[in-house]
Design a protein around this motif. Sequence first.
Motif, PDB file in Angstrom:
ATOM      1  N   ALA A 113     -97.390 -59.894-102.415  1.00  0.00           N
ATOM      2  CA  ALA A 113     -96.836 -59.510-103.719  1.00  0.00           C
ATOM      3  C   ALA A 113     -95.323 -59.657-103.674  1.00  0.00           C
ATOM      4  N   GLY A 114     -94.824 -60.828-104.032  1.00  0.00           N
ATOM      5  CA  GLY A 114     -93.396 -61.072-103.923  1.00  0.00           C
ATOM      6  C   GLY A 114     -93.038 -61.518-102.516  1.00  0.00           C
ATOM      7  N   MET A 115     -91.849 -62.023-102.352  1.00  0.00           N
ATOM      8  CA  MET A 115     -91.458 -62.613-101.085  1.00  0.00           C
ATOM      9  C   MET A 115     -90.746 -61.654-100.152  1.00  0.00           C
ATOM     10  N   VAL A 277     -86.718 -50.573-118.357  1.00  0.00           N
ATOM     11  CA  VAL A 277     -85.993 -51.735-117.849  1.00  0.00           C
ATOM     12  C   VAL A 277     -86.323 -51.942-116.375  1.00  0.00           C
ATOM     13  N   LEU A 278     -86.272 -53.191-115.940  1.00  0.00           N
ATOM     14  CA  LEU A 278     -86.398 -53.530-114.525  1.00  0.00           C
ATOM     15  C   LEU A 278     -85.599 -54.809-114.274  1.00  0.00           C
ATOM     16  N   PRO A 279     -84.313 -54.677-113.903  1.00  0.00           N
ATOM     17  CA  PRO A 279     -83.465 -55.863-113.692  1.00  0.00           C
ATOM     18  C   PRO A 279     -83.588 -56.431-112.273  1.00  0.00           C
ATOM     19  N   SER A 280     -84.818 -56.629-111.822  1.00  0.00           N
ATOM     20  CA  SER A 280     -85.105 -57.018-110.445  1.00  0.00           C
ATOM     21  C   SER A 280     -84.658 -58.445-110.155  1.00  0.00           C
ATOM     22  N   TYR A 281     -84.453 -58.729-108.847  1.00  0.00           N
ATOM     23  CA  TYR A 281     -84.048 -60.067-108.421  1.00  0.00           C
ATOM     24  C   TYR A 281     -85.250 -60.994-108.229  1.00  0.00           C
ATOM     25  N   ARG A 282     -86.409 -60.438-107.918  1.00  0.00           N
ATOM     26  CA  ARG A 282     -87.655 -61.205-107.762  1.00  0.00           C
ATOM     27  C   ARG A 282     -88.783 -60.215-107.549  1.00  0.00           C
ATOM     28  N   GLU A 283     -89.957 -60.521-108.094  1.00  0.00           N
ATOM     29  CA  GLU A 283     -91.109 -59.640-107.965  1.00  0.00           C
ATOM     30  C   GLU A 283     -92.360 -60.461-107.660  1.00  0.00           C
ATOM     31  N   GLY A 284     -93.423 -59.743-107.276  1.00  0.00           N
ATOM     32  CA  GLY A 284     -94.741 -60.347-107.275  1.00  0.00           C
ATOM     33  C   GLY A 284     -95.238 -60.307-108.707  1.00  0.00           C
ATOM     34  N   LEU A 285     -95.619 -59.113-109.150  1.00  0.00           N
ATOM     35  CA  LEU A 285     -95.859 -58.824-110.555  1.00  0.00           C
ATOM     36  C   LEU A 285     -95.687 -57.319-110.696  1.00  0.00           C
ATOM     37  N   PRO A 286     -94.610 -56.861-111.359  1.00  0.00           N
ATOM     38  CA  PRO A 286     -94.209 -55.452-111.295  1.00  0.00           C
ATOM     39  C   PRO A 286     -95.144 -54.519-112.066  1.00  0.00           C
ATOM     40  N   ARG A 287     -95.748 -53.611-111.330  1.00  0.00           N
ATOM     41  CA  ARG A 287     -96.689 -52.667-111.919  1.00  0.00           C
ATOM     42  C   ARG A 287     -96.014 -51.753-112.937  1.00  0.00           C
ATOM     43  N   SER A 288     -94.761 -51.362-112.661  1.00  0.00           N
ATOM     44  CA  SER A 288     -94.084 -50.434-113.569  1.00  0.00           C
ATOM     45  C   SER A 288     -93.947 -51.034-114.960  1.00  0.00           C
ATOM     46  N   LEU A 289     -93.705 -52.345-115.038  1.00  0.00           N
ATOM     47  CA  LEU A 289     -93.605 -52.990-116.345  1.00  0.00           C
ATOM     48  C   LEU A 289     -94.954 -53.041-117.041  1.00  0.00           C
ATOM     49  N   VAL A 290     -96.009 -53.288-116.282  1.00  0.00           N
ATOM     50  CA  VAL A 290     -97.340 -53.364-116.895  1.00  0.00           C
ATOM     51  C   VAL A 290     -97.766 -51.987-117.411  1.00  0.00           C
ATOM     52  N   GLU A 291     -97.479 -50.936-116.646  1.00  0.00           N
ATOM     53  CA  GLU A 291     -97.813 -49.584-117.118  1.00  0.00           C
ATOM     54  C   GLU A 291     -97.049 -49.258-118.398  1.00  0.00           C
ATOM     55  N   ALA A 292     -95.773 -49.622-118.434  1.00  0.00           N
ATOM     56  CA  ALA A 292     -94.984 -49.381-119.640  1.00  0.00           C
ATOM     57  C   ALA A 292     -95.515 -50.205-120.807  1.00  0.00           C
ATOM     58  N   ALA A 293     -95.914 -51.444-120.535  1.00  0.00           N
ATOM     59  CA  ALA A 293     -96.485 -52.287-121.585  1.00  0.00           C
ATOM     60  C   ALA A 293     -97.767 -51.678-122.129  1.00  0.00           C
ATOM     61  N   ALA A 294     -98.595 -51.118-121.244  1.00  0.00           N
ATOM     62  CA  ALA A 294     -99.857 -50.507-121.677  1.00  0.00           C
ATOM     63  C   ALA A 294     -99.626 -49.326-122.604  1.00  0.00           C
ATOM     64  N   LEU A 297     -94.497 -49.757-124.920  1.00  0.00           N
ATOM     65  CA  LEU A 297     -93.042 -49.617-124.848  1.00  0.00           C
ATOM     66  C   LEU A 297     -92.366 -50.985-124.815  1.00  0.00           C
ATOM     67  N   PRO A 298     -91.202 -51.123-125.462  1.00  0.00           N
ATOM     68  CA  PRO A 298     -90.437 -52.360-125.329  1.00  0.00           C
ATOM     69  C   PRO A 298     -89.850 -52.462-123.925  1.00  0.00           C
ATOM     70  N   LEU A 299     -89.859 -53.682-123.384  1.00  0.00           N
ATOM     71  CA  LEU A 299     -89.443 -53.923-122.008  1.00  0.00           C
ATOM     72  C   LEU A 299     -88.211 -54.803-121.960  1.00  0.00           C
ATOM     73  N   ILE A 300     -87.340 -54.508-120.989  1.00  0.00           N
ATOM     74  CA  ILE A 300     -86.217 -55.389-120.671  1.00  0.00           C
ATOM     75  C   ILE A 300     -86.298 -55.687-119.182  1.00  0.00           C
ATOM     76  N   THR A 301     -86.335 -56.963-118.825  1.00  0.00           N
ATOM     77  CA  THR A 301     -86.382 -57.332-117.421  1.00  0.00           C
ATOM     78  C   THR A 301     -85.665 -58.662-117.228  1.00  0.00           C
ATOM     79  N   THR A 302     -85.627 -59.128-116.003  1.00  0.00           N
ATOM     80  CA  THR A 302     -84.867 -60.333-115.667  1.00  0.00           C
ATOM     81  C   THR A 302     -85.752 -61.575-115.709  1.00  0.00           C
ATOM     82  N   ASP A 303     -85.107 -62.698-115.960  1.00  0.00           N
ATOM     83  CA  ASP A 303     -85.813 -63.979-116.041  1.00  0.00           C
ATOM     84  C   ASP A 303     -85.984 -64.538-114.631  1.00  0.00           C
ATOM     85  N   VAL A 304     -86.879 -63.891-113.867  1.00  0.00           N
ATOM     86  CA  VAL A 304     -87.116 -64.264-112.473  1.00  0.00           C
ATOM     87  C   VAL A 304     -88.625 -64.279-112.229  1.00  0.00           C
ATOM     88  N   PRO A 305     -89.061 -64.899-111.112  1.00  0.00           N
ATOM     89  CA  PRO A 305     -90.486 -64.895-110.793  1.00  0.00           C
ATOM     90  C   PRO A 305     -91.062 -63.479-110.801  1.00  0.00           C
TER      91      PRO A 305
END
Length: 390
Positions: A113-115, A277-294, A297-305
């Motif tokens: 899950a991520g590098m 928000v999650l301004p991460s540098y790289r993720e596998g697939l962030p669970r915190s964003l998916v829980e917030a999406a469920a 909630l509006p999400l702000i995150t970075t344009d990264v893998p």
Amino acid sequence: MKVVLFANTDWYLYNFRRALAMSLRRAGYDVLLISPPGPYGDKLRELGLRWEPVPMQRRSLNVLRELMLLWYLIRLLRRERPTLVHGFTIKCAVYGSLAARLAGIPVRVNAVAGMGYVFTSTQLKARLLRPVVRGLMRLALGGKDARLILQNADDVELFKREHLVDPEHIRLIRGSGVNCAQFAGVSGRVPDGGRIRVLLASRLLWDKGIDEYIAALRKLRNQGRDIDALLAGTPDPGNPATVPESTIRDWVDEGLITWLGHVDDMVGLLGSVDVVVLPSYREGLPRSLVEAAACGLPLITTDVPGCREVVCDGVDGLLVPVKDADALARAIERLQDNPDLARRLGSAARMKARTQFDERMVIQGTLEVYAELCHPAEAMANNADRRPSS
């Protein structure tokens, strides 16, 4: 059939793979979970799952200690004789696969899950370790009886480009899954143009974008913005990129954030905020964003893998450039000033979470990988049944 699930913390097994273990048990599998010792081992046992601690230190670079760990795993697998070993995170994938090979366990599944620190950090130690880890991954993760599960398309391309694993043996399963039904009755607060409550929930590592979050909050405060900023999570001493607790407390004393520490009740927390928000540098697939999406909630995150797997800019959230605190601040401003946009993005995020990231889909995909290796004839028949007729 016996399956061993191996992760680098008991916390990971409990929070991210508990549903998989329970589903395996209900399906008749004999399941053993292993990880370094910790308080969540007893929680797993309380669920009726079998868990054993292993003498693993995540940050160890001591060759003798690492060889002793490998020998411990070999003896454990020879004793247990599982049909399949499933490792999570890079170190567990490599060590679990090497031990399985040496113990004569043919079937290996690994989920990366991520590098991780070695591939995302610019520190000298990480750069020196990178070629070593690449070599170990090529040695450990390959073979016709092995499969590698990755969480986003960018990582799939990376593994193919680096020739780390035969592309035919890579499977894409997006995330570890979220029980969307658990969040079905939750609706986060929606910005109304006034005071806004913003949350960043993650392990407190620099590469999660913590520094950019703090810099954005300073900028917004200097503009006189009415923002209640929350930070949920704890430092991770096992990771070289951890944020020191003293630094976090300085931010609290400065009045920038409210630090919540570890939060068990994410349902309640997400129901109390306006934006995640999650301004991460790289993720596998962030669970915190998916829980917030469920939760819608509006999400702000970075344009990264990883992050862009969850958010499509302007459709179900906002994407900002990585390491850009000014852009992060502007995105928070935009949602604060435009409640209609926030509602639209949150509604689309909820639909995406339910249709793409529910844990039932992840578990089903994982079981299909197991069947592909352990019951290939059955798996081929099932795949044929799913093909559309011509």
